[in-house]
Scaffold this motif. Structure first.
Motif, PDB file in Angstrom:
ATOM      1  N   TYR A 305      41.150 -55.554  24.976  1.00 19.12           N
ATOM      2  CA  TYR A 305      42.388 -55.385  25.732  1.00 19.12           C
ATOM      3  C   TYR A 305      42.348 -56.203  27.016  1.00 19.12           C
ATOM      4  O   TYR A 305      43.329 -56.865  27.391  1.00 19.12           O
ATOM      5  CB  TYR A 305      42.605 -53.909  26.048  1.00 19.12           C
ATOM      6  N   SER A 309      44.990 -59.301  27.719  1.00 17.30           N
ATOM      7  CA  SER A 309      45.896 -59.208  28.859  1.00 17.30           C
ATOM      8  C   SER A 309      45.741 -60.404  29.789  1.00 17.30           C
ATOM      9  O   SER A 309      46.722 -60.943  30.300  1.00 17.30           O
ATOM     10  CB  SER A 309      45.644 -57.910  29.631  1.00 17.30           C
ATOM     11  N   GLY A 313      48.854 -62.528  28.922  1.00 15.48           N
ATOM     12  CA  GLY A 313      49.775 -61.727  29.705  1.00 15.48           C
ATOM     13  C   GLY A 313      50.339 -60.527  28.969  1.00 15.48           C
ATOM     14  O   GLY A 313      49.641 -59.869  28.190  1.00 15.48           O
ATOM     15  N   PRO A 314      51.616 -60.215  29.237  1.00 19.22           N
ATOM     16  CA  PRO A 314      52.244 -59.023  28.629  1.00 19.22           C
ATOM     17  C   PRO A 314      52.200 -59.026  27.102  1.00 19.22           C
ATOM     18  O   PRO A 314      52.139 -57.981  26.469  1.00 19.22           O
ATOM     19  CB  PRO A 314      53.690 -59.099  29.127  1.00 19.22           C
ATOM     20  N   ILE A 315      52.231 -60.239  26.528  1.00 17.98           N
ATOM     21  CA  ILE A 315      52.176 -60.321  25.064  1.00 17.98           C
ATOM     22  C   ILE A 315      50.831 -59.791  24.569  1.00 17.98           C
ATOM     23  O   ILE A 315      50.708 -59.324  23.440  1.00 17.98           O
ATOM     24  CB  ILE A 315      52.365 -61.777  24.598  1.00 17.98           C
ATOM     25  N   LEU A 317      49.331 -57.107  25.198  1.00 15.07           N
ATOM     26  CA  LEU A 317      49.377 -55.707  24.803  1.00 15.07           C
ATOM     27  C   LEU A 317      49.821 -55.570  23.354  1.00 15.07           C
ATOM     28  O   LEU A 317      49.213 -54.842  22.569  1.00 15.07           O
ATOM     29  CB  LEU A 317      50.332 -54.941  25.711  1.00 15.07           C
ATOM     30  N   VAL A 318      50.881 -56.296  23.001  1.00 18.21           N
ATOM     31  CA  VAL A 318      51.396 -56.247  21.634  1.00 18.21           C
ATOM     32  C   VAL A 318      50.356 -56.799  20.663  1.00 18.21           C
ATOM     33  O   VAL A 318      50.093 -56.218  19.605  1.00 18.21           O
ATOM     34  CB  VAL A 318      52.710 -57.042  21.513  1.00 18.21           C
ATOM     35  N   THR A 320      47.149 -56.955  21.023  1.00 19.27           N
ATOM     36  CA  THR A 320      46.003 -56.056  20.922  1.00 19.27           C
ATOM     37  C   THR A 320      46.292 -54.897  19.982  1.00 19.27           C
ATOM     38  O   THR A 320      45.461 -54.523  19.147  1.00 19.27           O
ATOM     39  CB  THR A 320      45.629 -55.510  22.317  1.00 19.27           C
TER      40      THR A 320
END
Length: 461
Positions: A305, A309, A313-315, A317-318, A320
């Motif tokens: 994770y 991250s 970046g924010p992507i 999270l998806v 992971t």
């Protein structure tokens, strides 16, 4: 970077060169009717396309293996690149091809029955036990790894996530193969590949994370010896007997024998590429810092994770959630499915009715669920060692198959000997094994391996 690129290209080339060689000597017959048509039953036997079988099998064998194992193996530095590459080409891909092809040639039978044909009934019973145990361990390990990450993301207790995951396991394990696996697994398999491509691309384009080169100085970042610890830590990304338990699932759905190379050999090469990328990502991201030692002794889910991250970046999270939650969960259910099928084959049970499948599956799930409360790293290493034993037996069976066909059996026998040496060497000296001094353990492993190889050649050749 150069070491990584060379290994990456070598893996790709192996599919077209060594894979073609293996296919040629194995005896592929495009005119032979496959079990998918001959034994079609609407539950486990049914024809599916090459690309669908490829993506299903890739997802079945991948899961956490080439991700967690490679991240933990990064502790050994660029030596991991060499093991992943050579192990995948000359051991893992050979093992995976023949485990699938021998099943394809024998009515889609599970490996214990195939082992019985080539190595005898005594080994068959031991193999059946190992495959069932391996399936149970995989279910527990993959469920625990996914639940740990989900807990860190949601603050919902690990226990609740494990219960939810095992409910899914039960549903997916008893449903016909085309209802869940045939529909959504190809999508998840493609998403896993997209995740790896994006992560690796982000790493290469970021100068802050240089991929280390293979050098004799600072060969690895730990005081643990490369032999046998590296070879057991990175299992699924180089050689895994767990794959053999998954092969009959897809062998029962293959439309033509010529699909064996892309589905079985090709999936293993792709898994090797995934492991290679994750090993490089972990080495570059942590720069050999103490985090790698901490990850080696625990679950790498949080490390995954953190890496995702930072790199995307924010992507991240998806990505992971897809790569380290959905994919291992799908591998866990197929592991338990293979255990169910193995028990059915061994006891000659008819699993066309739902109630008969439930009677076999429920006890397996209870045992696997209980194991999720055992330390993750300990389960992982026992699983890695057990799958090496399975791989060793499968490769000896492949050697016997090639001897019977009067083909160059050495291509399977040498990998079998290598697996024997690693498995015995590890259990003799590992903390979870007999804890013998490494020198004594290595000498004993060489002697025992030589005796086993000599006995095999004497009996079958």
């Amino acid at each position: 970077m150069i070491s990584f690129i060379i290994c990456f290209l070598a893996l790709i080339a192996s599919y077209f060169i060594y894979g073609k060689f293996i296919e040629r000597i194995s005896g592929v017959d495009e005119t032979h009717e496959t079990p998918a048509f001959r034994l079609q039953d609407g539950v486990d036997y049914m024809p599916m396309s090459t690309i669908k079988n490829f993506l299903i099998h890739f997802l079945n064998i991948a899961g956490l293996g080439p991700i967690f194992g490679a991240i933990q193996g990064a502790l050994f530095g660029p030596a991991a690149f060499v093991w992943i590459t050579l192990g995948t080409i000359f051991i893992g891909s050979v093992h995976d091809f023949f485990s699938g092809f021998m099943s394809l040639k024998n009515d889609g039978l599970t490996l214990p029955n195939i082992i019985s044909k080539y190595l005898g009934s005594t080994v068959q019973k031991f193999m059946a036990f190992l495959i069932i145990v391996t399936g149970i361990l995989v279910g527990a390990t993959f469920a625990k790894g996914a639940a740990d990450l989900l807990t860190s993301l949601t603050n919902i207790s690990t226990f609740i996530w494990i219960v939810i995951i095992f409910i899914y396991f039960l549903i997916a394990t008893i449903f016909p193969v085309d209802k869940i696996m045939g529909r959504v697994y190809p999508i998840f398999g493609a998403l896993l590949l997209i995740m790896v491509v994006l992560m690796t691309g982000a790493l290469i384009l970021n100068p802050a994370y240089p991929i280390p080169e293979f050098t004799t100085q600072g060969l690895y970042l730990t005081d643990k010896s490369i032999f046998p610890y590296l070879f057991v830590t990175i299992a699924c990304g180089a050689i895994s007997g767990f794959h053999a338990s998954q092969s009959p699932i897809v062998a029962r759905c293959i439309e033509n024998e010529k699909d064996a190379r892309p589905v079985f050999f090709g999936s293993m090469v792709l898994e090797g590429l995934v492991a290679l990328c994750w090993a490089a990502i972990a080495m570059a991201f942590f720069h050999g810092q103490p985090q790698l030692a901490a990850i080696y002794s625990a679950t790498p889910s949080v490390g995954v994770y953190e890496i995702a991250s930072a790199l995307v970046g924010p992507i991240g999270l998806v990505l992971t959630i897809i790569g380290v939650v959905i994919c291992p969960i799908t591998s866990g259910d197929t592991a338990l499915r293979s255990s169910r099928i193995t028990i059915a084959d061994e006891l000659h049970l008819n699993h066309e009715k739902l109630i008969s499948r439930l009677k076999t599956a429920v006890p397996l799930f209870i045992i696997s669920f209980a194991l999720t409360f055992v330390d993750f790293s300990m389960i992982w290493r026992y699983f890695a060692w057990a799958q090496l034993i399975v791989a060793m037996i499968v490769l000896y069976a492949a050697s016997a198959y090639l001897i019977e066909k009067e083909k160059p059996y050495i291509i399977a026998l040498l990998p079998a000997i290598a697996c024997t040496l690693i498995a015995i060497g590890y259990i003799l000296q590992a903390p979870e094994g007999l804890r013998l001094p490494s020198m004594i353990a290595n000498v004993i492993s060489v002697i025992i391996t030589a005796i086993i190889a000599w006995a095999f050649i004497k009996k079958y050749k």
